[in-house]
Structures are given as structure tokens and as C-alpha cells.
Design a protein around this motif. Structure first.
Motif, PDB file in Angstrom:
ATOM      1  N   ASN A  68       0.834  -1.203   0.000  1.00 12.63           N
ATOM      2  CA  ASN A  68       0.000   0.000   0.000  1.00 12.63           C
ATOM      3  C   ASN A  68       0.873   1.260   0.000  1.00 12.63           C
ATOM      4  O   ASN A  68       1.616   1.508   0.956  1.00 12.63           O
ATOM      5  N   MET A 113       0.974   3.601   2.808  1.00 10.61           N
ATOM      6  CA  MET A 113       1.537   3.105   4.068  1.00 10.61           C
ATOM      7  C   MET A 113       2.939   2.546   3.871  1.00 10.61           C
ATOM      8  O   MET A 113       3.252   1.449   4.334  1.00 10.61           O
ATOM      9  N   ASP A 122       1.837  -3.777   3.836  1.00 10.88           N
ATOM     10  CA  ASP A 122       0.483  -3.897   4.384  1.00 10.88           C
ATOM     11  C   ASP A 122       0.455  -3.756   5.899  1.00 10.88           C
ATOM     12  O   ASP A 122      -0.627  -3.747   6.493  1.00 10.88           O
ATOM     13  N   ASN A 123       1.633  -3.648   6.509  1.00  9.24           N
ATOM     14  CA  ASN A 123       1.708  -3.486   7.968  1.00  9.24           C
ATOM     15  C   ASN A 123       0.995  -4.613   8.721  1.00  9.24           C
ATOM     16  O   ASN A 123       0.415  -4.417   9.794  1.00  9.24           O
ATOM     17  N   ILE A 124       1.025  -5.798   8.152  1.00  7.45           N
ATOM     18  CA  ILE A 124       0.452  -6.998   8.766  1.00  7.45           C
ATOM     19  C   ILE A 124       1.607  -8.012   8.849  1.00  7.45           C
ATOM     20  O   ILE A 124       2.438  -8.042   7.945  1.00  7.45           O
ATOM     21  N   THR A 166       1.986 -11.335   8.319  1.00  8.47           N
ATOM     22  CA  THR A 166       2.068 -12.008   7.024  1.00  8.47           C
ATOM     23  C   THR A 166       0.795 -11.692   6.270  1.00  8.47           C
ATOM     24  O   THR A 166      -0.276 -11.536   6.855  1.00  8.47           O
ATOM     25  N   SER A 167       0.914 -11.586   4.938  1.00 10.09           N
ATOM     26  CA  SER A 167      -0.139 -11.007   4.113  1.00 10.09           C
ATOM     27  C   SER A 167      -1.434 -11.808   4.091  1.00 10.09           C
ATOM     28  O   SER A 167      -1.454 -13.011   4.350  1.00 10.09           O
ATOM     29  N   LEU A 215       8.101   3.111   8.590  1.00 14.28           N
ATOM     30  CA  LEU A 215       6.759   2.851   8.045  1.00 14.28           C
ATOM     31  C   LEU A 215       6.489   1.373   7.792  1.00 14.28           C
ATOM     32  O   LEU A 215       5.352   1.003   7.495  1.00 14.28           O
ATOM     33  N   TYR A 267       6.810  -1.497   9.627  1.00 11.17           N
ATOM     34  CA  TYR A 267       6.475  -2.441  10.709  1.00 11.17           C
ATOM     35  C   TYR A 267       5.384  -3.378  10.226  1.00 11.17           C
ATOM     36  O   TYR A 267       4.614  -2.976   9.355  1.00 11.17           O
ATOM     37  N   ASN A 300       7.210  -6.139  16.468  1.00 11.77           N
ATOM     38  CA  ASN A 300       6.218  -5.076  16.250  1.00 11.77           C
ATOM     39  C   ASN A 300       6.809  -3.689  16.183  1.00 11.77           C
ATOM     40  O   ASN A 300       6.222  -2.793  15.582  1.00 11.77           O
ATOM     41  N   THR A 301       7.940  -3.501  16.858  1.00 10.39           N
ATOM     42  CA  THR A 301       8.478  -2.135  16.959  1.00 10.39           C
ATOM     43  C   THR A 301       9.933  -2.094  16.508  1.00 10.39           C
ATOM     44  O   THR A 301      10.641  -3.108  16.522  1.00 10.39           O
ATOM     45  N   ALA A 322      12.263  -0.629  18.153  1.00 16.64           N
ATOM     46  CA  ALA A 322      13.092  -0.895  19.336  1.00 16.64           C
ATOM     47  C   ALA A 322      13.368  -2.393  19.460  1.00 16.64           C
ATOM     48  O   ALA A 322      14.502  -2.813  19.730  1.00 16.64           O
TER      49      ALA A 322
END
Ligand code: HEC
Ligand code: HEC
Ligand code: HEC
Ligand code: HEC
Ligand code: CA
Ligand code: CA
Ligand code: CA
Ligand code: MG
Lengths: 319, 319
Positions: free
Chosen positions: A54, A57, A61-63, A65-66, A248, A250, A259-260, A262
Motif C-alpha cells: 500500500n 503506508m 500492508d503493515n500486517i 504475514t499477508s 513505516l 512495521y 512489532n516495533t 526498538a
């Protein structure tokens, strides 16, 4: 005061300024942009390249796994398409040589767009607006899948993200970075991150083992580069991801388990370098990484040519 | 020669010129545009308003009935959001009074975005870019769902499509339509289609029974307006769809069962008016309907502000 890094000449740096796309065929780009956004290249009529990469974003997809055709859970994290033209090869395991070779994959992948090249071309050939545009761009009467993947790849070549604050600093704007961010960059260099994350894309230019000092634990089953070469030495080697726009993209790693930033930096330090960063060091490196966010692609949402009465209809719910 | 219709003064016509959006709050529109494209308003992080009302494709999904969270098959065809601000009410059965009331629906609908208003607001409140923008636009410290739906509705107000060839003709450009198209318009008026499809949106301003002369056979279970009013007289009454951009909003009818405009026009003639059009007449009406395609929304793809470390992550595969 100005740190040593701030004073260094850009030529000495392991990271290079990202260049805007050059030698672009604009007609091809415009066609490729439409195809990139067109869900009619999928069986369901619902999933386009932009669904999983996307461009609102960061090209992901920020997921973890797709999600693919029929909501199938994919096996691996969707990498960003931003700056992907700079990669030495495409996919986590590098199984596609370039963007054109890559673009054919997802259309026919049952777990992604679930279609076939023949069906995709059949759809395009019945859409008068596409027939006209392909003819204009290629000067031929018939559409074929090579034209489709060439156009998408040309569009992807434009998806570079110049002008990050880090690039401005490289170009001599010494106040583009804060002291904290510069300290993060110094740590990034001195800890050895630049061994793998370097060059224009800050990655993307080699395959490296994930888990050099300490093994990486994951439920994902990807074998990495060994799946392509068949060599045991390549097991769990992955293409080093670009760190451009990493703020962007993650969640992180091939399994999307971090997730982060850090968390990703902490894992990299321990697993790749045997180094446990303090919270303060970790925060500095993260602050530096966020300076790698560049200008995002800027273009008008493409308007797609409508299907005709003879265009095969999408099959979202058929077996 | 010039037909009678071509010479008629626009003031006499049952269809009026569509006006560009006015009195728009640009800050609100910009925020609403981001929200419209943001899949983080869904449980999965995969579905945005634009998934089902794709502004690259006439504001619809071009699928008979929509795909929702977890690939659930929806019960009804997704209407276009283009010119929806002109509707007397929203949804096929008019159960939402206006766009603001409507916009709350899909976020919390288990079959669409599968989320809740509380969770959606929680997500937005942890995204620094949104927190800043909501504060700028509303001058308040907390985000609430009313602000979210107000912003989306304001963006939707901009989605009008002026300047169709038919509008140009209404405004006096007599050669904007071909003779064939004008003949189609004459048939559309003289057959009685304009009884229901009239005004600025060529529909959208009344509820009417589907199947007046002959019953409409469908597998869909929607009861229409009666589901809202509880009155038997309203059974199978649906909001008359706008015919603006109808070339783009296939498949047709509330069940999405008609694949082509020719089929929809044939069914309308027989079921609503007891009239069987010849193929030539049908083709003329279809040619006229295609002149109602206006300028599509034109704006840069919005770039969404990234999530922060505390933003709740999407749950695409959890039960
Ligand atoms: C259903 C989700 C999905 C769709 C649809 C999809 N992709 Fe991907 N894409 C992925 C995933 C997951 C990967 C990583 C696969 C791997 O490495 O094994 C990937 C990899 C890529 C890469 C390689 C990037 C890199 O750094 O290695 C490119 C480029 C790309 N996709 C472009 C596209 C294009 C172009 C389309 C449409 C024709 C498309 N994708 C459709 C999920 C998707
Ligand atoms: C020996 C090579 C190597 C070194 C050294 C290294 N990395 Fe990596 N890095 C990789 C590889 C390979 C991956 C992808 C691993 C995977 O996804 O399984 C990666 C992934 C990452 C990611 C996640 C990117 C994404 O989009 O998923 C970040 C962030 C990162 N590295 C930062 C760092 C930092 C900070 C350091 C130094 C502390 C560092 N790396 C050192 C090879 C390396
Ligand atoms: C999963 C698919 C899906 C999603 C996501 C979705 N919609 Fe819808 N939308 C529909 C369907 C189907 C209808 C018709 C429902 C009905 O009439 O009962 C509809 C109706 C509407 C209408 C009424 C149009 C008319 O003419 O009556 C508007 C406006 C609208 N949606 C806007 C939105 C907005 C704004 C969002 C995001 C907040 C959204 N939709 C998300 C499928 C979807
Ligand atoms: C008595 C009212 C009435 C008359 C007369 C009428 N329509 Fe309709 N029209 C409707 C209603 C109600 C619907 C929606 C029915 C449904 O979806 O179940 C509709 C739907 C349509 C659609 C499909 C639009 C879409 O987006 O799904 C088209 C096209 C259409 N009409 C064209 C015509 C034409 C051409 C005529 C004349 C031959 C006509 N209509 C006469 C009420 C009417
Ligand atoms: Ca290769
Ligand atoms: Ca990622
Ligand atoms: Ca439709
Ligand atoms: Mg209903």
C-alpha cells in the motif's frame, strides 16, 4: 557542539544519498501505475498489488504475514516496494532477478492474487481503455504478460524516496539531524550494523544469515536463500532489507514478528552482533533510523478504465 | 439534423446539471480522505472504505456483493459513493439519514470492517500524526467517533462528478452528444424512466418498488424500505440508484445480478414499465447512459501517518 560525524565528508559515509528515478518512460509508468492499482488482475477482483504494498503506508500492508485470495494467511512478511529497484534481487530469498521477473509472481500465486497470466491478459484485452493504452505504449495489437510486467516494473522504478533528513545531512545540511540522531548514526556505524545495511538503500545489496551469534526463533518455515540455491550454507540467509522508510514498514523481519523498531534493533544487536544495547543506545539508533524516511510517492490516484460487457467477471466466492 | 431534444432549453429537462461541491472545509476534507483510505479502521488492518468504494473504479467494488472481514460474502451490492451527498438518505433502504450517520456503520459492521468505534478511536489516538491533525481541525484534545464520521462525510461531499458530456449538452454545447445518444435520451424520457431517475443525480431522490409490472426474482433477502419502516407497503422498495457514472458501477441492482447495462435497461423496461425495448432502442438508451460519466475525483493518493509503538496491531487472523 558539532559531532565528528556531522563534520565528516559524505563521500566517507557507508550510506549514500538516494537518487531520484532517472531514464523513466512516462507512458509506461502511467500504464504500470494503473495495473498496480487494478484488482482485476486478481481472481476475486478485490486484490491489487497496492493491497499488500500500500503506497499510502510505506509500500507494505503493515500486517505480520499477508492476506491473500479468500483471506489465506501468507507465509512471509510483505516487503516494501519503495526503493525495491535498488535491490540486488527480489523476494526475501532473491528468487526473482529483477522487478519485471518479480511482477509475474503474485498474479498467478494461488495464495496471493489467485489468477493466471492467461486470464489476466484476457481481462485486459476486453477493456477498451487498456487496449488503447497498451497499443499506444507498445505499438502492438496484442497484449501479453511481458508488457504487463514491464509496465508495472517501470512504475515501481519511480518509487524511490529521496530527500530524507538523513540525505539532507549527507548533502551538507548539518542541522538536518539532531545530536541524538547523529549519536544514533555513530552507534549504527561503530556497532557494525553498516556491515550489512549500507549503500544507497541501507540494505538490499546482499544476502546474510539471520541469527549469526544467536539463533533466531520463529514459527515461519522459510528456508531463505537455500530454497533457491539448494546449498546448506545459504540456509536462513535472507536478503538484507532496506532500512529506508523503516519507520513505516512495521512489523519487522521476514516473519513480521517484531512489532516495533526498538524490538528489531534489540534483536539485531544481540543476534547479529552479540551486543546488548542499553535502552538509551537503542533509542538513539531508532531515532537515527527514523531520519531515513524520505519523500513518499506523490501522484494522483489512478482512474481505471471500465470493463466492457465481454470482460470476464471476478470470481470472489467460487471454489 | 438537430433533434427536438437538442433544441430544448435545459430548464425544461428532468435532469439537472451537477454542481461542483461548495462550502467545503478543506482541513476536514483532507483528514476525511486519509480516514477513507485507512485500513486501520478495520479489525484486520486490511479493509478501508476505499476497498469497497474504490475511487479508481467509480466508487464501487464492481463485485455482485461485497467482500468483508475474513472474506465474508456480503448480502447486497455496494453502491457508489460518487454523488452520494445528493441522496435523500443512505443505503438501499435509506436507513441512514445522511453521510455522517452512514459512515459509522461499516466500521462496526462484523461483516464489513469488523471493528468497533471504541477500538477505531483507540487506534487513532495512538497515531501521533492523527492526534496532531484532529487537534488542528477540531481544536480539541480527544478524538471521538463523531469527529471521524464528520471528517469522512466531508470528504465524501467532494466526490461529485461534474462536467459529464450530458451536462455539457444541458449547458448548451449541442454537439456534446451524438444523435444516437440524444435519441437514447428521448427514449429515456418518453418511456417513463425519468419518473424515477431524475434530478441532479438522475436518481437518489425517492424510494420505489423494484418490480412494479412484473416481480423481480432474486436470491437476495433484502426487504428494502420495509426493513426500516416496518410497513408492508414498503416491501421491496429500494432507493432509486443514481445513474450518474452508471457506466462504471456494474454489476447492477441491489443484488448485483445484472452484469451489463443492456441487461439492466432491459429489466427496467419490462419490470418497471411493461415495455420490451428492441435491441436498437436498448443500445440507444445505453449510449445515453454512458454520457452521464463525469469527471472522476482527482487528488493525490493520501499518505497515512504511521502507527506508533503503542498502536494496537491489526488482528486479521484471530477468531
Ligand atoms: C497477497 C499479498 C501480495 C500481493 C497481492 C502482492 N504482493 Fe508483492 N509481495 C508479497 C509478499 C508476502 C512478498 C515477499 C515474498 C517472498 O519474499 O517470498 C512480496 C514481494 C514483492 C516484491 C519484492 C520486494 C523485495 O524487496 O524483495 C515486490 C517488488 C513486489 N512484491 C511487488 C508486487 C507487485 C508488483 C504486485 C502485483 C502484481 C504484488 N507485489 C502483489 C505480498 C503481495
Ligand atoms: C550480518 C548482517 C547484519 C547485521 C550486522 C545487521 N543486520 Fe539488520 N538485518 C539483517 C538481515 C538478514 C535482516 C532480515 C532478517 C529477517 O527478516 O529474518 C535484517 C533486518 C533488520 C531490520 C528489520 C527490517 C525490516 O524491514 O524487517 C532492522 C530494523 C535492522 N536489521 C537493523 C539493524 C541494526 C540496527 C543493526 C545493528 C545493530 C543490524 N541491523 C545489523 C542483516 C544484518
Ligand atoms: C465490506 C464492504 C464495505 C466497506 C468496507 C464499506 N462499505 Fe459502504 N457500503 C457497502 C455496501 C454493501 C453498502 C450498501 C448497504 C446497504 O444498502 O444495505 C454500502 C453503503 C454505503 C453508502 C450509501 C450509499 C448509498 O447510495 O446508499 C455510503 C455513503 C458508504 N457505504 C460509504 C462507506 C464509508 C465511508 C465506508 C468506510 C467508513 C464504507 N462505506 C465501508 C460496502 C462497504
Ligand atoms: C418506478 C420507478 C422506476 C422506473 C420507472 C425506472 N427505474 Fe430504474 N431503478 C429503479 C429502482 C428502484 C432501481 C433499483 C432496483 C434494485 O436495485 O433492486 C433501479 C435501477 C436501475 C438501474 C441500475 C442502477 C444500479 O446502479 O444498479 C438502471 C441502469 C436503471 N434503473 C435504468 C432505468 C431505465 C433505463 C428505466 C426506463 C426504462 C428505468 N430505470 C425506469 C426505479 C425505476
Ligand atoms: Ca536471482
Ligand atoms: Ca515489514
Ligand atoms: Ca452496482
Ligand atoms: Mg435492509
Amino acid at each position: 557542539g558539532i559531532s565528528a560525524s556531522a563534520a565528516a565528508a559524505p563521500a566517507d559515509e557507508p550510506i549514500q544519498v538516494i537518487k531520484p528515478a532517472a531514464n523513466i518512460n512516462l507512458g509506461l509508468v502511467d500504464l504500470g501505475k494503473k495495473l498496480y492499482f487494478d484488482p482485476r488482475l486478481s481472481k476475486s477482483g478485490f486484490i491489487s498489488c497496492n493491497s499488500c504494498h500500500n503506497l499510502s503506508m510505506g509500500g507494505t500492508d503493515n500486517i505480520p504475514t499477508s492476506i491473500g485470495d479468500k483471506w489465506q494467511q501468507g507465509p512471509i512478511n510483505s516487503p516494501t516496494v519503495l526503493n525495491s529497484s535498488l535491490n540486488l534481487a527480489q523476494f526475501w530469498d532473491g528468487r526473482a532477478a529483477d522487478l519485471k521477473e518479480q511482477a509475474g509472481g503474485p498474479i498467478a500465486n494461488p495464495g496471493e492474487m489467485g489468477f493466471s497470466h492467461t486470464l489476466a491478459v484476457q481481462v485486459l484485452e476486453t477493456i477498451p481503455g487498456y487496449v488503447r493504452e497498451f497499443r499506444q505504449v507498445f505499438g502492438k495489437d496484442k497484449i501479453d504478460i511481458d508488457q504487463v510486467t514491464l509496465a508495472i516494473a517501470e512504475f515501481e522504478k519511480t518509487l524511490v524516496t529521496p530527500n530524507s533528513r538523513f540525505d539532507q545531512w549527507l548533502l551538507g545540511k548539518t542541522d538536518a539531524l539532531s545530536e541524538n540522531e547523529l549519536a544514533g548514526y555513530t552507534l549504527f556505524k561503530e556497532s557494525g550494523c553498516v556491515a550489512c545495511h549500507n549503500g544507497e538503500a541501507v540494505g538490499g545489496n546482499s544476502f546474510q544469515k539471520m541469527g549469526i551469534v544467536e539463533p533466531y526463533k520463529t514459527k515461519a518455515t522459510a528456508g531463505g536463500r537455500a530454497d533457491v540455491t539448494g546449498k546448506d550454507a545459504d540456509r536462513f540467509n535472507f536478503k538484507v532489507p532496506t532500512l529506508r522508510n523503516v519507520e513505516l514498514t512495521y512489523p519487522y523481519f521476514h516473519d513480521g514478528a517484531a512489532n516495533t523498531l526498538a524490538e528489531a534493533v534489540d534483536i539485531m544487536g544481540r543476534l547479529q552482533l552479540g551486543k546488548k544495547f542499553t535502552d538509551a543506545e537503542n533509542a538513539k539508533i531508532v531515532a537515527f533510523l527514523k531520519t531515513l524516511t524520505g519523500d513518499q510517492p506523490s501522484f494522483a490516484l489512478p482512474i481505471l478504465p471500465p470493463s466492457s460487457d465481454t470482460t470476464p467477471r471476478p470470481q470472489p466466492f467460487s471454489k
